[in-house]
Design a protein around this motif. Structure first.
Motif, PDB file in Angstrom:
ATOM      1  N   ALA A 156       0.830  -1.214   0.000  1.00 27.50           N
ATOM      2  CA  ALA A 156       0.000   0.000   0.000  1.00 27.50           C
ATOM      3  C   ALA A 156       0.862   1.261   0.000  1.00 27.50           C
ATOM      4  CB  ALA A 156      -0.941   0.006   1.205  1.00 27.50           C
ATOM      5  N   ARG A 157       2.008   1.211   0.669  1.00 26.28           N
ATOM      6  CA  ARG A 157       2.907   2.371   0.735  1.00 26.28           C
ATOM      7  C   ARG A 157       3.379   2.795  -0.652  1.00 26.28           C
ATOM      8  NH1 ARG A 157       6.506   4.726   4.592  1.00 26.28           N
ATOM      9  NH2 ARG A 157       8.290   5.659   3.546  1.00 26.28           N
ATOM     10  N   ILE A 158       3.473   1.831  -1.570  1.00 25.38           N
ATOM     11  CA  ILE A 158       3.964   2.157  -2.911  1.00 25.38           C
ATOM     12  C   ILE A 158       2.845   2.138  -3.966  1.00 25.38           C
ATOM     13  CG2 ILE A 158       6.330   1.489  -2.425  1.00 25.38           C
ATOM     14  CD1 ILE A 158       5.786  -1.147  -3.899  1.00 25.38           C
ATOM     15  N   GLY A 159       1.598   2.123  -3.496  1.00 27.31           N
ATOM     16  CA  GLY A 159       0.481   2.335  -4.405  1.00 27.31           C
ATOM     17  C   GLY A 159      -0.215   1.106  -4.963  1.00 27.31           C
ATOM     18  N   GLY A 204       7.762   7.901   0.368  1.00 25.42           N
ATOM     19  CA  GLY A 204       6.739   7.718   1.387  1.00 25.42           C
ATOM     20  C   GLY A 204       5.514   8.575   1.135  1.00 25.42           C
ATOM     21  N   PRO A 205       4.567   8.520   2.055  1.00 27.13           N
ATOM     22  CA  PRO A 205       3.297   9.209   1.861  1.00 27.13           C
ATOM     23  C   PRO A 205       3.344  10.713   2.123  1.00 27.13           C
ATOM     24  CG  PRO A 205       3.286   8.035   3.941  1.00 27.13           C
ATOM     25  CD  PRO A 205       4.583   7.690   3.253  1.00 27.13           C
ATOM     26  N   ARG A 206       4.386  11.159   2.832  1.00 32.13           N
ATOM     27  CA  ARG A 206       4.466  12.588   3.149  1.00 32.13           C
ATOM     28  C   ARG A 206       5.309  13.310   2.103  1.00 32.13           C
ATOM     29  NH1 ARG A 206       6.460  10.561   8.139  1.00 32.13           N
ATOM     30  NH2 ARG A 206       8.311  11.835   7.763  1.00 32.13           N
ATOM     31  N   THR A 207       5.302  14.614   2.180  1.00 28.79           N
ATOM     32  CA  THR A 207       6.099  15.412   1.262  1.00 28.79           C
ATOM     33  C   THR A 207       7.581  15.130   1.439  1.00 28.79           C
ATOM     34  OG1 THR A 207       4.427  17.155   1.348  1.00 28.79           O
ATOM     35  CG2 THR A 207       6.590  17.765   0.503  1.00 28.79           C
ATOM     36  N   LEU A 208       8.016  14.994   2.683  1.00 30.02           N
ATOM     37  CA  LEU A 208       9.428  14.779   2.957  1.00 30.02           C
ATOM     38  C   LEU A 208       9.551  13.671   4.012  1.00 30.02           C
ATOM     39  CD1 LEU A 208      12.149  15.926   2.071  1.00 30.02           C
ATOM     40  CD2 LEU A 208      12.045  17.465   4.015  1.00 30.02           C
ATOM     41  N   SER A 209       9.933  12.488   3.560  1.00 28.92           N
ATOM     42  CA  SER A 209      10.019  11.359   4.480  1.00 28.92           C
ATOM     43  C   SER A 209      11.328  11.375   5.256  1.00 28.92           C
ATOM     44  CB  SER A 209       9.906  10.046   3.699  1.00 28.92           C
ATOM     45  OG  SER A 209      11.100   9.796   2.977  1.00 28.92           O
ATOM     46  N   ASP A 210      11.355  10.597   6.335  1.00 33.52           N
ATOM     47  CA  ASP A 210      12.583  10.458   7.123  1.00 33.52           C
ATOM     48  C   ASP A 210      13.709   9.875   6.276  1.00 33.52           C
ATOM     49  OD1 ASP A 210      11.225  11.441   9.312  1.00 33.52           O
ATOM     50  OD2 ASP A 210      10.854   9.460  10.192  1.00 33.52           O
TER      51      ASP A 210
END
Length: 89
Positions: free
Chosen positions: A9-12, A40-46
């Motif tokens: 799900a993380r990659i669609g 990742g799902p956010r604009t800027l992932s860790d």
């Protein structure tokens, strides 16, 4: 790259099976999945922040888990050093 099925799900993808079928169809979906996973799902992932800051061990822990982050982080650092020695074309 290796993306575990539980990250579908993380990659669609709707299911691990759908992800597997796409990966079997064309190598490019493996590469795109790596970028989608890191972004990742956010604009800027860790993970992106770790790469931007050249914190290879932090990135390795994100991608592979914390168990051998030091080993994988060192491998990434070595490969980055080698890549930086290549002439720009």
């Amino acid at each position: 790259p290796q993306i575990m099925g539980f990250n579908h799900a993380r990659i669609g993808y709707d299911s691990p099976h759908q992800m597997f079928e796409a990966f079997q169809g064309d190598l490019r979906y493996h590469v795109l999945a790596l970028f989608d996973f890191v972004r990742g799902p956010r604009t800027l992932s860790d993970a992106v922040v770790a790469l931007q800051r050249r914190r290879w061990e932090d990135f390795a822990a994100f991608y592979n888990g914390p168990g051998q982050a030091a080993i994988y982080g060192a491998r990434i650092a070595t490969h980055v050093e080698i890549a930086n020695m290549l002439p720009l074309v």
